[in-house]
Scaffold this motif. Structure first.
Motif, PDB file in Angstrom:
ATOM      1  N   ARG A 219      30.542 -17.987  31.460  1.00  0.00           N
ATOM      2  CA  ARG A 219      30.988 -17.271  32.635  1.00  0.00           C
ATOM      3  C   ARG A 219      30.622 -18.014  33.910  1.00  0.00           C
ATOM      4  NH1 ARG A 219      32.340 -12.193  34.714  1.00  0.00           N
ATOM      5  NH2 ARG A 219      30.843 -11.562  36.276  1.00  0.00           N
TER       6      ARG A 219
ATOM      7  N   ALA B 184      28.168   5.086  28.290  1.00  0.00           N
ATOM      8  CA  ALA B 184      28.125   3.680  27.906  1.00  0.00           C
ATOM      9  C   ALA B 184      29.061   3.375  26.744  1.00  0.00           C
ATOM     10  CB  ALA B 184      26.703   3.285  27.544  1.00  0.00           C
ATOM     11  N   ALA B 185      29.201   4.372  25.828  1.00  0.00           N
ATOM     12  CA  ALA B 185      30.062   4.121  24.679  1.00  0.00           C
ATOM     13  C   ALA B 185      31.504   3.908  25.121  1.00  0.00           C
ATOM     14  CB  ALA B 185      29.961   5.276  23.706  1.00  0.00           C
TER      15      ALA B 185
ATOM     16  N   PRO C 231      35.123  -5.548  33.199  1.00  0.00           N
ATOM     17  CA  PRO C 231      35.910  -4.346  33.436  1.00  0.00           C
ATOM     18  C   PRO C 231      37.356  -4.714  33.748  1.00  0.00           C
ATOM     19  CG  PRO C 231      33.980  -4.415  34.843  1.00  0.00           C
ATOM     20  CD  PRO C 231      34.063  -5.735  34.160  1.00  0.00           C
ATOM     21  N   ARG C 232      38.254  -4.038  33.068  1.00  0.00           N
ATOM     22  CA  ARG C 232      39.660  -4.346  33.299  1.00  0.00           C
ATOM     23  C   ARG C 232      40.174  -3.591  34.515  1.00  0.00           C
ATOM     24  NH1 ARG C 232      38.968  -4.999  27.853  1.00  0.00           N
ATOM     25  NH2 ARG C 232      38.635  -2.778  27.550  1.00  0.00           N
TER      26      ARG C 232
ATOM     27  N   ASN D  33      33.628  -3.509  26.544  1.00  0.00           N
ATOM     28  CA  ASN D  33      34.350  -3.103  27.734  1.00  0.00           C
ATOM     29  C   ASN D  33      34.169  -4.081  28.890  1.00  0.00           C
ATOM     30  OD1 ASN D  33      36.018  -1.380  29.047  1.00  0.00           O
ATOM     31  ND2 ASN D  33      34.365  -0.052  29.775  1.00  0.00           N
ATOM     32  N   PHE D  34      33.560  -5.226  28.614  1.00  0.00           N
ATOM     33  CA  PHE D  34      33.244  -6.138  29.694  1.00  0.00           C
ATOM     34  C   PHE D  34      34.024  -7.413  29.562  1.00  0.00           C
ATOM     35  CE2 PHE D  34      30.757  -8.984  32.243  1.00  0.00           C
ATOM     36  CZ  PHE D  34      30.492  -8.190  33.327  1.00  0.00           C
TER      37      PHE D  34
ATOM     38  N   PRO E 195      36.073   1.305  33.786  1.00  0.00           N
ATOM     39  CA  PRO E 195      35.750   0.479  34.946  1.00  0.00           C
ATOM     40  C   PRO E 195      35.441   1.303  36.191  1.00  0.00           C
ATOM     41  CG  PRO E 195      37.617  -0.419  33.785  1.00  0.00           C
ATOM     42  CD  PRO E 195      37.293   0.877  33.124  1.00  0.00           C
TER      43      PRO E 195
ATOM     44  N   HIS F  69      25.946  -4.030  33.291  1.00  0.00           N
ATOM     45  CA  HIS F  69      26.324  -4.152  31.886  1.00  0.00           C
ATOM     46  C   HIS F  69      25.202  -4.694  31.018  1.00  0.00           C
ATOM     47  CE1 HIS F  69      30.452  -2.877  31.516  1.00  0.00           C
ATOM     48  NE2 HIS F  69      30.603  -3.247  32.768  1.00  0.00           N
TER      49      HIS F  69
ATOM     50  N   GLY G 133      30.271  -0.134  22.642  1.00  0.00           N
ATOM     51  CA  GLY G 133      31.432   0.051  23.507  1.00  0.00           C
ATOM     52  C   GLY G 133      31.258  -0.581  24.875  1.00  0.00           C
ATOM     53  N   ALA G 134      30.059  -0.460  25.413  1.00  0.00           N
ATOM     54  CA  ALA G 134      29.836  -0.992  26.752  1.00  0.00           C
ATOM     55  C   ALA G 134      30.001  -2.504  26.776  1.00  0.00           C
ATOM     56  CB  ALA G 134      28.449  -0.615  27.227  1.00  0.00           C
ATOM     57  N   VAL G 135      29.629  -3.142  25.675  1.00  0.00           N
ATOM     58  CA  VAL G 135      29.733  -4.591  25.643  1.00  0.00           C
ATOM     59  C   VAL G 135      31.192  -4.997  25.541  1.00  0.00           C
ATOM     60  CG1 VAL G 135      28.811  -6.650  24.587  1.00  0.00           C
ATOM     61  CG2 VAL G 135      27.572  -4.498  24.375  1.00  0.00           C
TER      62      VAL G 135
END
Lengths: 354, 386
Positions: free
Chosen positions: A220, B176-177, A12-13, A9-10, B181, B120, A5-7
């Motif tokens: 990036r 983390a899951a 960040p919106r 999520n990048f 932001p 991240h 999920g953390a990945v």
């Protein structure tokens, strides 16, 4: 617990409110940059008018063009007048309408060629520039890409495009393929050069030291900093493609006019039949269209750099979050958070060399 | 006896330029104990930055080539690790602060984006199946972490040489899951506060060119710390800053060294900085480590003629009479270094024995602290040099 999920999520919106403000600030900055450069402003306005006109010609051509495509009028070989701003030709076609019908096609072809060349050449350039370590498999790939690029660059691009256009025959797709095949190597060269320059900058090393993978660094950090010169070159290139396109049409290898209207082919048709001496206004419409379009894109390209560079953007945009808002001295230290042990720190005075 | 966080064994690095080989680092062996701060000093061109960048394998290879030796980190020889695997060791394993803060931040992104990227990197590795692996190879058990208390901070919960075990950090992992932001923003803000940045809310939205050099270096430090590295390499973090900003950044570094309690390799050419921050000190000359020992003892009684000369040549604020002392002769050309001990052409106590290959090995000094080593045949004569 262990998900990706953390990945996903990048990056960040931003929230809706934030992004609305960002759009507003972006538009305002864009406007201020345009206002600061009058020539860019002219270029932008003309490009905008051309794009809107092209769109209208596709959706509702009768709004702008008084006559339909291939519509024969009763006027033959008439000079410019109120009814026919660019005159008519021997078939009775209204050249003003025909020029307008060519507008979407010419812009489409120019954008398609420059865009495909930018994307294709850009990807190859990034690969060849970033993974160029001699002796490795990727280094070998880089060498292959660059040598093929060199082979294409060794031929004069117009002559090569003409040769390919001859072998493929007349038509829109044939024209695009012919020019595209000679066009992509310039983008490979440009992007590779920029990539080589950027990848040795300290911030790329810093990103690598932070554990960022090569793919991310390219997509990036490097792409974003290479983009600026490439987009400027792309905008200027639209004009160059248009000129090449018209040249190929002019020598009679492009689109077949009058069945399909295209500026270069129009000029070719009118001068080829020897009418240009008797009826010079026939080439006025398409000639003027090419001139105005190429000039507009060139003017716009010059000012784009300012819009894309965060440094000049902040100066010209003057957003509310500028550095000036730091009212308190930024170097004043905060109290250390929750000290684990309260011993005196050694040497609290400013250290100097022994 | 604990295993050192980093163990360099006989490392040699050459730059191959045309037909020539430039021996930037020759046969350097060095242990960095967990939780210690090890300083490396030496004059410009002695190979200390090459050494620092070689550890996380950040040197451009070619022209640099690792001629031999091992770099043992958490039981892995980094010299043999394939290139594509290195990014998983950098950042969370070994992080680095560079000497050019002005160019070490990407000019196209806001501060927030850059620090968040580092956060991240950490999170992505923790949320992988199996999570992060501890230094001793055991999987990291998050359920055994202490419960968060009011006033918990990020600092103060670092476990030397291993993975940080702090409450704030555990909350990060739990989120983390599905971290949002705004939570990332909180973490970034925490770290900006940790490096004493005033008004971090504003700084987050600025571009690097809008910050001063000192602020940018603080951001770099925050980025390095938020990945909670087992080993932090600081490669002359202050040399590009002017003197007053240097002092501020160094004060911050000194405080952070105590707070985060991590293992640090501190590269500098400023003896004063090393004296105040380091536990052990290594002195490099012409690509070789000539002396290594506890910082107080090396300063008080150096056992290599070069260290002695270097200490004498350093300016002090009390010396106001006469010119500064300098070491006679000049630094050797490293493409053809002198045979034997590389310092012998400039050494006051050199003898014929010193010119014979190979030069003196780095050996423990008799009558000094057990981990005090010198690469000199006559360490006992050094205190007697005027």
């Amino acid at each position: 617990m262990a998900t990706s999920g953390a990945v996903a999520n990048f990056p960040p919106r931003a929230s809706a409110g934030q992004s609305a403000r960002q759009v507003y600030v972006g538009l305002r900055t864009f406007y201020r940059v345009l206002k600061a450069n009058p020539l860019t402003f002219v270029g932008f306005v003309v490009v905008a008018i051309l794009c809107i006109a092209a769109l209208l010609m596709v959706v509702a051509p009768h709004v702008l063009a008084p006559y339909g495509p291939d519509q024969i009028t009763t006027a033959y070989n008439q000079g410019p007048s109120g009814a026919h701003p660019f005159g008519t030709d021997g078939l009775g076609l209204d050249i003003y309408s025909e020029t307008l019908y060519a507008l979407p096609l010419d812009l489409e072809i120019a954008f398609a060629i420059a865009g495909a060349a930018m994307i294709g050449g850009g990807v190859l350039g990034l690969i060849a520039g970033y993974w160029d370590r001699p002796g490795s498999a990727s280094g070998a790939l880089s060498v292959v890409i660059m040598r093929i690029t060199d082979i294409f660059l060794a031929f004069p691009s117009l002559i090569l495009a003409l040769a390919i256009a001859v072998s493929l025959g007349r038509g829109v797709w044939q024209l695009i393929v012919a020019i595209l095949l000679t066009w992509w190597p310039y983008y490979v060269r440009l992007v590779r050069g920029e990539t080589l320059a950027v990848k040795h900058l300290p911030y790329v090393s810093a990103a690598r030291a932070a554990g960022v993978t090569d793919g991310r660094i390219v997509l990036r950090h490097i792409l974003r900093n290479v983009l600026e010169p490439v987009v400027v070159y792309f905008t200027l290139d639209i004009g160059t493609v248009l000129v090449t396109l018209s040249t190929i049409g002019f020598v009679g290898l492009g689109v077949a006019y009058p069945s399909t209207a295209e500026w270069g082919s129009m000029i070719s048709y009118y001068q080829g039949s020897g009418l240009i001496t008797a009826y010079p206004w026939t080439v006025l419409g398409p000639g003027l269209a090419i001139f105005v379009t190429v000039l507009a894109f060139s003017l716009l390209g010059d000012g784009l750099r300012d819009i894309l560079d965060p440094r000049s953007r902040r100066v010209l945009g003057g957003t509310g979050t500028g550095a000036i808002t730091v009212a308190t001295p930024p170097e004043a230290p905060l109290p250390p958070p929750a000290p684990a042990e309260s011993e005196d720190l050694p040497g609290s005075e400013a250290p100097t060399a022994v | 006896m604990t295993t050192p966080a980093l163990s360099i064994d006989g490392l040699s690095i050459d730059y191959v330029v045309g037909a020539g080989r430039f021996h930037a680092v020759s046969d350097v062996s060095l242990d960095v104990e967990s939780g210690h701060v090890v300083g490396i000093v030496g004059e410009t061109g002695c190979g200390k930055s090459t050494l620092a960048q070689a550890i996380p394998r950040l040197l451009p290879e070619p022209p640099a080539t690792i001629g031999g030796g091992r770099i043992l980190f958490q039981g892995v020889d980094l010299v043999k690790v394939p290139r594509w695997k290195m990014p998983t060791i950098r950042g969370t394993g070994i992080s680095m602060i560079f000497q050019e803060p002005l160019n070490s931040l990407n000019p196209a992104f806001r501060i927030y984006d850059q620090v968040a990227e580092a956060v991240h990197v950490r999170r992505a590795r923790e949320s992988r199946p199996g999570g992060l692996v501890r230094a001793d190879g055991a999987p990291f058990d998050y359920s055994k972490l202490p419960a968060p208390r009011a006033g918990d901070t990020i600092a103060g919960h670092f476990i030397p040489g291993g993975v940080a075990q702090d409450a704030v950090h555990r909350r990060q992992v739990e989120r983390a899951a599905g971290g949002t932001p705004s939570e990332v923003r909180e973490v970034v803000l925490d770290y900006l506060k940790l490096v004493r940045i005033n008004d971090p809310e504003t700084i987050l939205d600025l571009y690097p060119h809008e910050l001063s050099g000192g602020m940018r270096q603080r951001i770099m430090i925050a980025m390095a710390l938020c990945e909670k590295p087992s080993l932090l390499i600081a490669d002359e973090p202050t040399s590009a800053l002017d003197v007053t900003i240097q002092a501020q950044v160094l004060t911050l570094m000194k405080e952070l060294i105590r707070e985060v309690n991590t293992t640090i390799l501190f590269i500098s050419h400023d003896l004063g900085v090393i004296a105040e921050t380091a536990d052990e000190l290594g002195v490099m000359y012409a690509g070789k480590l000539v002396e290594f020992g506890p910082v107080a003892e090396v300063f008080a009684s150096p056992r290599h003629p070069y260290t002695k000369a270097l200490l004498k040549a350093a300016p002090t604020r009390y010396k106001t009479d006469g010119p500064l002392l300098s070491i006679a002769g000049s630094v050797p050309n490293l493409s053809r270094p002198p045979p034997g001990c590389r310092f012998h052409p400039r050494c006051p106590i050199a003898r014929p024995q010193c010119t014979v290959e190979p030069g003196p090995p780095l050996a423990p000094v008799a009558g000094a602290a057990p981990n005090h080593k010198s690469a000199c045949y006559f360490p006992e004569e050094v205190p007697g040099i005027p």
